[in-house]
Motif scaffolding. Structure first.
Motif, PDB file in Angstrom:
ATOM      1  N   MET A   1       0.849  -1.167   0.000  1.00 38.63           N
ATOM      2  CA  MET A   1       0.000   0.000   0.000  1.00 38.63           C
ATOM      3  C   MET A   1       0.902   1.239   0.000  1.00 38.63           C
ATOM      4  O   MET A   1       1.556   1.544   0.992  1.00 38.63           O
ATOM      5  CB  MET A   1      -0.906  -0.026   1.221  1.00 38.63           C
ATOM      6  N   PHE A   2       0.944   1.921  -1.123  1.00 34.21           N
ATOM      7  CA  PHE A   2       1.750   3.135  -1.244  1.00 34.21           C
ATOM      8  C   PHE A   2       1.119   4.239  -0.404  1.00 34.21           C
ATOM      9  O   PHE A   2      -0.082   4.455  -0.446  1.00 34.21           O
ATOM     10  CB  PHE A   2       1.812   3.559  -2.716  1.00 34.21           C
ATOM     11  N   GLY A   3       1.927   4.917   0.394  1.00 40.28           N
ATOM     12  CA  GLY A   3       1.434   6.011   1.218  1.00 40.28           C
ATOM     13  C   GLY A   3       1.074   5.604   2.627  1.00 40.28           C
ATOM     14  O   GLY A   3       0.419   6.354   3.346  1.00 40.28           O
ATOM     15  N   CYS A   4       1.520   4.420   3.075  1.00 41.30           N
ATOM     16  CA  CYS A   4       1.194   3.997   4.444  1.00 41.30           C
ATOM     17  C   CYS A   4       1.869   4.884   5.484  1.00 41.30           C
ATOM     18  O   CYS A   4       1.446   4.922   6.627  1.00 41.30           O
ATOM     19  CB  CYS A   4       1.538   2.533   4.652  1.00 41.30           C
ATOM     20  N   SER A   5       2.914   5.610   5.078  1.00 41.61           N
ATOM     21  CA  SER A   5       3.565   6.586   5.958  1.00 41.61           C
ATOM     22  C   SER A   5       4.176   7.687   5.097  1.00 41.61           C
ATOM     23  O   SER A   5       4.551   7.454   3.951  1.00 41.61           O
ATOM     24  CB  SER A   5       4.645   5.918   6.809  1.00 41.61           C
ATOM     25  N   VAL A   6       4.249   8.886   5.672  1.00 42.14           N
ATOM     26  CA  VAL A   6       4.784  10.044   4.949  1.00 42.14           C
ATOM     27  C   VAL A   6       5.578  10.898   5.938  1.00 42.14           C
ATOM     28  O   VAL A   6       5.155  11.089   7.076  1.00 42.14           O
ATOM     29  CB  VAL A   6       3.652  10.897   4.329  1.00 42.14           C
ATOM     30  N   ALA A   7       6.736  11.400   5.484  1.00 39.36           N
ATOM     31  CA  ALA A   7       7.531  12.313   6.311  1.00 39.36           C
ATOM     32  C   ALA A   7       8.286  13.267   5.397  1.00 39.36           C
ATOM     33  O   ALA A   7       8.749  12.871   4.327  1.00 39.36           O
ATOM     34  CB  ALA A   7       8.525  11.547   7.185  1.00 39.36           C
ATOM     35  N   GLY A   8       8.381  14.512   5.809  1.00 38.81           N
ATOM     36  CA  GLY A   8       9.229  15.458   5.096  1.00 38.81           C
ATOM     37  C   GLY A   8      10.679  15.109   5.368  1.00 38.81           C
ATOM     38  O   GLY A   8      11.032  14.758   6.490  1.00 38.81           O
ATOM     39  N   THR A   9      11.513  15.162   4.344  1.00 39.92           N
ATOM     40  CA  THR A   9      12.922  14.845   4.568  1.00 39.92           C
ATOM     41  C   THR A   9      13.655  16.022   5.196  1.00 39.92           C
ATOM     42  O   THR A   9      14.652  15.838   5.876  1.00 39.92           O
ATOM     43  CB  THR A   9      13.634  14.440   3.263  1.00 39.92           C
ATOM     44  N   GLY A  10      13.175  17.213   4.928  1.00 37.21           N
ATOM     45  CA  GLY A  10      13.795  18.390   5.517  1.00 37.21           C
ATOM     46  C   GLY A  10      15.132  18.735   4.903  1.00 37.21           C
ATOM     47  O   GLY A  10      15.589  19.851   4.990  1.00 37.21           O
ATOM     48  N   ALA A  11      15.783  17.770   4.270  1.00 33.12           N
ATOM     49  CA  ALA A  11      17.093  18.007   3.654  1.00 33.12           C
ATOM     50  C   ALA A  11      16.893  18.640   2.292  1.00 33.12           C
ATOM     51  O   ALA A  11      16.250  18.071   1.435  1.00 33.12           O
ATOM     52  CB  ALA A  11      17.849  16.693   3.511  1.00 33.12           C
ATOM     53  N   PRO A  12      17.409  19.841   2.092  1.00 33.77           N
ATOM     54  CA  PRO A  12      17.237  20.452   0.787  1.00 33.77           C
ATOM     55  C   PRO A  12      17.972  19.685  -0.293  1.00 33.77           C
ATOM     56  O   PRO A  12      19.084  19.229  -0.077  1.00 33.77           O
ATOM     57  CB  PRO A  12      17.831  21.853   0.943  1.00 33.77           C
ATOM     58  N   GLY A  13      17.309  19.521  -1.422  1.00 29.87           N
ATOM     59  CA  GLY A  13      17.968  18.925  -2.576  1.00 29.87           C
ATOM     60  C   GLY A  13      18.800  19.980  -3.268  1.00 29.87           C
ATOM     61  O   GLY A  13      18.985  21.085  -2.763  1.00 29.87           O
ATOM     62  N   ARG A  14      19.283  19.649  -4.430  1.00 29.89           N
ATOM     63  CA  ARG A  14      20.095  20.608  -5.174  1.00 29.89           C
ATOM     64  C   ARG A  14      19.310  21.861  -5.518  1.00 29.89           C
ATOM     65  O   ARG A  14      19.875  22.923  -5.706  1.00 29.89           O
ATOM     66  CB  ARG A  14      20.612  19.953  -6.448  1.00 29.89           C
ATOM     67  N   THR A  48      13.998  -7.770   4.986  1.00 33.66           N
ATOM     68  CA  THR A  48      13.336  -8.876   5.654  1.00 33.66           C
ATOM     69  C   THR A  48      11.969  -9.156   5.029  1.00 33.66           C
ATOM     70  O   THR A  48      11.146  -8.254   4.909  1.00 33.66           O
ATOM     71  CB  THR A  48      13.152  -8.570   7.155  1.00 33.66           C
ATOM     72  N   GLU A  49      11.734 -10.408   4.661  1.00 37.54           N
ATOM     73  CA  GLU A  49      10.428 -10.805   4.125  1.00 37.54           C
ATOM     74  C   GLU A  49       9.356 -10.518   5.171  1.00 37.54           C
ATOM     75  O   GLU A  49       9.496 -10.895   6.333  1.00 37.54           O
ATOM     76  CB  GLU A  49      10.446 -12.300   3.782  1.00 37.54           C
ATOM     77  N   LYS A  50       8.329  -9.815   4.778  1.00 35.63           N
ATOM     78  CA  LYS A  50       7.206  -9.405   5.638  1.00 35.63           C
ATOM     79  C   LYS A  50       7.643  -8.518   6.806  1.00 35.63           C
ATOM     80  O   LYS A  50       6.983  -8.444   7.828  1.00 35.63           O
ATOM     81  CB  LYS A  50       6.443 -10.623   6.150  1.00 35.63           C
ATOM     82  N   GLY A  51       8.794  -7.823   6.652  1.00 35.93           N
ATOM     83  CA  GLY A  51       9.308  -6.975   7.723  1.00 35.93           C
ATOM     84  C   GLY A  51       8.573  -5.659   7.881  1.00 35.93           C
ATOM     85  O   GLY A  51       8.699  -4.988   8.885  1.00 35.93           O
ATOM     86  N   LYS A  52       7.799  -5.274   6.851  1.00 37.33           N
ATOM     87  CA  LYS A  52       7.025  -4.023   6.860  1.00 37.33           C
ATOM     88  C   LYS A  52       7.921  -2.785   6.960  1.00 37.33           C
ATOM     89  O   LYS A  52       7.614  -1.814   7.633  1.00 37.33           O
ATOM     90  CB  LYS A  52       5.954  -4.026   7.937  1.00 37.33           C
ATOM     91  N   PHE A  53       9.067  -2.833   6.255  1.00 41.79           N
ATOM     92  CA  PHE A  53       9.983  -1.707   6.219  1.00 41.79           C
ATOM     93  C   PHE A  53       9.277  -0.462   5.681  1.00 41.79           C
ATOM     94  O   PHE A  53       8.547  -0.522   4.702  1.00 41.79           O
ATOM     95  CB  PHE A  53      11.173  -2.050   5.312  1.00 41.79           C
ATOM     96  N   GLY A  54       9.477   0.674   6.342  1.00 42.62           N
ATOM     97  CA  GLY A  54       8.899   1.938   5.897  1.00 42.62           C
ATOM     98  C   GLY A  54       7.482   2.190   6.357  1.00 42.62           C
ATOM     99  O   GLY A  54       6.886   3.200   5.996  1.00 42.62           O
ATOM    100  N   ILE A  55       6.935   1.295   7.183  1.00 42.48           N
ATOM    101  CA  ILE A  55       5.561   1.500   7.653  1.00 42.48           C
ATOM    102  C   ILE A  55       5.475   2.708   8.588  1.00 42.48           C
ATOM    103  O   ILE A  55       4.433   3.314   8.740  1.00 42.48           O
ATOM    104  CB  ILE A  55       4.993   0.220   8.297  1.00 42.48           C
ATOM    105  N   THR A  56       6.614   3.080   9.186  1.00 43.50           N
ATOM    106  CA  THR A  56       6.713   4.318   9.961  1.00 43.50           C
ATOM    107  C   THR A  56       7.941   5.092   9.487  1.00 43.50           C
ATOM    108  O   THR A  56       8.989   4.502   9.201  1.00 43.50           O
ATOM    109  CB  THR A  56       6.840   4.044  11.474  1.00 43.50           C
ATOM    110  N   LEU A  57       7.800   6.407   9.394  1.00 43.95           N
ATOM    111  CA  LEU A  57       8.884   7.293   8.971  1.00 43.95           C
ATOM    112  C   LEU A  57       8.909   8.520   9.869  1.00 43.95           C
ATOM    113  O   LEU A  57       7.866   8.965  10.331  1.00 43.95           O
ATOM    114  CB  LEU A  57       8.674   7.753   7.523  1.00 43.95           C
ATOM    115  N   SER A  58      10.089   9.061  10.089  1.00 44.90           N
ATOM    116  CA  SER A  58      10.207  10.271  10.891  1.00 44.90           C
ATOM    117  C   SER A  58      11.501  10.998  10.558  1.00 44.90           C
ATOM    118  O   SER A  58      12.524  10.363  10.275  1.00 44.90           O
ATOM    119  CB  SER A  58      10.202   9.924  12.381  1.00 44.90           C
ATOM    120  N   GLN A  59      11.447  12.320  10.619  1.00 41.61           N
ATOM    121  CA  GLN A  59      12.686  13.096  10.532  1.00 41.61           C
ATOM    122  C   GLN A  59      13.497  12.809  11.782  1.00 41.61           C
ATOM    123  O   GLN A  59      12.954  12.632  12.870  1.00 41.61           O
ATOM    124  CB  GLN A  59      12.382  14.583  10.458  1.00 41.61           C
TER     125      GLN A  59
END
Length: 92
Positions: A1-14, A48-59
């Motif tokens: 499910m795309f969008g299960c978590s969202v966070a601003g990176t805060g790091a300016p790109g180029r 990890t298989e079924k690890g749910k990586f990225g389900i939570t994000l934070s600066q």
């Protein structure tokens, strides 16, 4: 499910604008998509298989002192150390 978590990176790109990190349950392992503009500039996949990586994000602030904001990604069912012990990954 795309969008299960969202966070601003805060790091300016180029372009001197902040980015956006969006979590997804891609391929059962999970993924984090980093955007600077309308297309992802980086996709990081869980290990990890079924690890749910990225389900939570934070600066994370500037952990390594390089002047740019860092990102934390949770993987609650990571099995690398013990069954569903979980892990938090720091990206800088």
């Amino acid at each position: 499910m795309f969008g299960c978590s969202v966070a601003g990176t805060g790091a300016p790109g180029r372009d001197k604008r902040g980015g956006l990190a969006i979590g997804s349950n891609a391929g059962n392992k999970g993924a984090v998509h980093i955007f600077h503009g309308t297309e992802p500039s980086l996709v990081i996949y869980g290990k990890t298989e079924k690890g749910k990586f990225g389900i939570t994000l934070s600066q994370a602030g500037d952990v390594n002192g390089d002047g740019r904001s860092d990102l934390l990604a949770g993987e609650p069912w990571n099995n690398e150390k013990a069954e569903r012990a979980g892990a938090i990954h720091l990206f800088y």
